[in-house]
Design a protein around this motif. Structure first.
Motif, short mmCIF file in Angstrom:
data_model
loop_
_atom_site.label_atom_id
_atom_site.label_comp_id
_atom_site.label_asym_id
_atom_site.label_seq_id
_atom_site.Cartn_x
_atom_site.Cartn_y
_atom_site.Cartn_z
N UNK A 157 49.93 68.72 -12.37
CA UNK A 157 49.38 69.78 -13.20
C UNK A 157 48.88 70.88 -12.27
N UNK A 158 49.13 72.12 -12.65
CA UNK A 158 48.76 73.23 -11.77
C UNK A 158 48.73 74.55 -12.55
N UNK A 159 48.21 75.63 -11.94
CA UNK A 159 48.16 76.93 -12.61
C UNK A 159 49.25 77.90 -12.15
N UNK A 160 50.23 77.44 -11.38
CA UNK A 160 51.17 78.33 -10.70
C UNK A 160 52.50 78.40 -11.45
N UNK A 161 52.59 79.34 -12.37
CA UNK A 161 53.78 79.46 -13.18
C UNK A 161 55.01 79.93 -12.44
N UNK A 162 54.82 80.47 -11.22
CA UNK A 162 55.97 80.94 -10.46
C UNK A 162 56.56 79.87 -9.56
N UNK A 163 56.01 78.64 -9.59
CA UNK A 163 56.64 77.53 -8.87
C UNK A 163 57.94 77.18 -9.59
N UNK A 164 58.98 76.96 -8.84
CA UNK A 164 60.29 76.67 -9.40
C UNK A 164 60.23 75.48 -10.36
N UNK A 165 60.80 75.64 -11.55
CA UNK A 165 60.90 74.61 -12.59
C UNK A 165 59.57 74.27 -13.24
N UNK A 166 58.53 75.08 -13.03
CA UNK A 166 57.25 74.84 -13.70
C UNK A 166 57.41 75.06 -15.21
N UNK A 167 56.70 74.26 -16.01
CA UNK A 167 56.77 74.36 -17.46
C UNK A 167 55.38 74.60 -18.04
N UNK A 168 55.26 75.66 -18.82
CA UNK A 168 53.96 76.02 -19.40
C UNK A 168 53.60 75.07 -20.53
N UNK A 169 52.38 74.53 -20.49
CA UNK A 169 51.86 73.72 -21.59
C UNK A 169 50.99 74.60 -22.49
N UNK A 170 50.03 75.29 -21.89
CA UNK A 170 49.24 76.33 -22.53
C UNK A 170 49.16 77.48 -21.55
N UNK A 171 48.82 78.69 -21.98
CA UNK A 171 48.72 79.80 -21.03
C UNK A 171 47.79 79.46 -19.87
N UNK A 172 48.33 79.52 -18.66
CA UNK A 172 47.54 79.25 -17.47
C UNK A 172 47.60 77.84 -16.94
N UNK A 173 48.24 76.91 -17.68
CA UNK A 173 48.34 75.52 -17.25
C UNK A 173 49.79 75.08 -17.34
N UNK A 174 50.31 74.52 -16.23
CA UNK A 174 51.71 74.15 -16.14
C UNK A 174 51.86 72.71 -15.67
#
Length: 277
Positions: A157-174
């Motif tokens: 779990x992380x806040x970095x939406x620009x990491x390759x293949x990251x998936x947003x759960x809620x705005x700001x949390x991936x």
């Protein structure tokens, strides 16, 4: 009763477990750029009633780590993707002590079931001790995510939406993301190791099971700001469970003061059977 709660701990459908293990939900502390305004924050403000009440709610946050960040929580009637579950005191038996005063982040909730991770069960292990990961992430703390999946399944779990293949759960949390891309961003100075939290295994519910447990009083279902989900849960002066209960205010804050568990229950014991083969 605790026995009844334990009886409900059934695994989710195999399709959810398989998707989790393959990285469909997840990839195999510190905060990032948390959105200041999104539909969840607007909903929270509306539920507060007035601007004065909203400002009073924000003042419940006494965590210096989150100073200057809008930090809030409110109760939900039903679970939703991105919510958190707060365990009711005295609802779990000794063989499930890891659920006592747990705070679970729900990463997926759909007609097939529910998957999440326990946010506040750090272990004594570092990520590099149990997995072959880039050196930039080797010293990140490993958390016990729940009793579903095998011990080779790691969640991120992380806040970095620009990491390759990251998936947003809620705005700001991936969730998910290429761990090598995350390490590269750390190496280039665009991210910090503490922004990435890793969990072994997960918590899961079959269709309708979580709602039944909420209706039976096993869990408080809560929407929180991303800052609560992303904060580190290592050597906190106050447990995350207590902190979120206090953010809810009123009877929840009173219950938190009354029902705080011994500090020994706030970590996952690396010597327990959970870590034995």
């Amino acid at each position: 009763s605790p026995g009844a709660a334990s009886g409900w701990r059934q695994p989710p459908p195999q399709c959810l477990v398989d998707t989790m293990a393959s990285g469909g939900f997840f990839g195999g502390g510190g905060l990032g750029s948390v959105p200041k305004d999104c539909w969840r924050t607007r909903r929270a403000r509306k539920l507060a009633g007035t601007e004065e009440a909203w400002q009073r709610q924000l003042l419940r946050n006494r965590n210096p780590e989150l100073e200057g960040i809008e930090t809030w929580a409110h109760v939900l009637d039903r679970p939703e993707k991105g919510c958190v579950l707060l365990a009711q005191p005295r609802m779990f038996s000794s063989d499930q002590s890891y659920f006592v005063q747990s705070v679970i982040f729900v990463a997926e909730h759909n007609p097939d079931g529910t998957i999440g991770v326990i946010l506040n069960r750090p272990t004594d292990y570092k990520l590099g001790e149990v997995a072959d990961v880039p050196v930039e992430l080797a010293n990140v703390e490993l958390h016990f995510g729940g009793d579903v999946g095998n011990r080779g399944t790691l969640q991120m779990i992380h806040p970095c939406g620009d990491v390759k293949n990251a998936k947003e759960v809620i705005p700001g949390v991936f969730t998910s993301g290429d761990v090598f891309d995350a390490a590269n961003r750390i190496r280039l100075g665009f991210a910090r190791p503490a922004q990435f939290r890793f969990f072994v295994q997960a918590a899961g519910w079959s269709p309708g099971q979580l709602q039944a447990e909420i209706d039976a009083g096993v869990w408080h279902c809560v929407a929180t700001s991303p800052s609560v989900v992303l904060k580190r849960c290592w050597r906190l002066p106050k447990s995350l469970w207590q902190e979120v209960m206090e953010l809810l205010g009123d009877q929840y804050a009173i219950a938190a003061e009354r029902d705080m568990a011994p500090i020994s229950l706030q970590t996952a014991n690396s010597d327990s059977d959970d870590w034995d083969d």
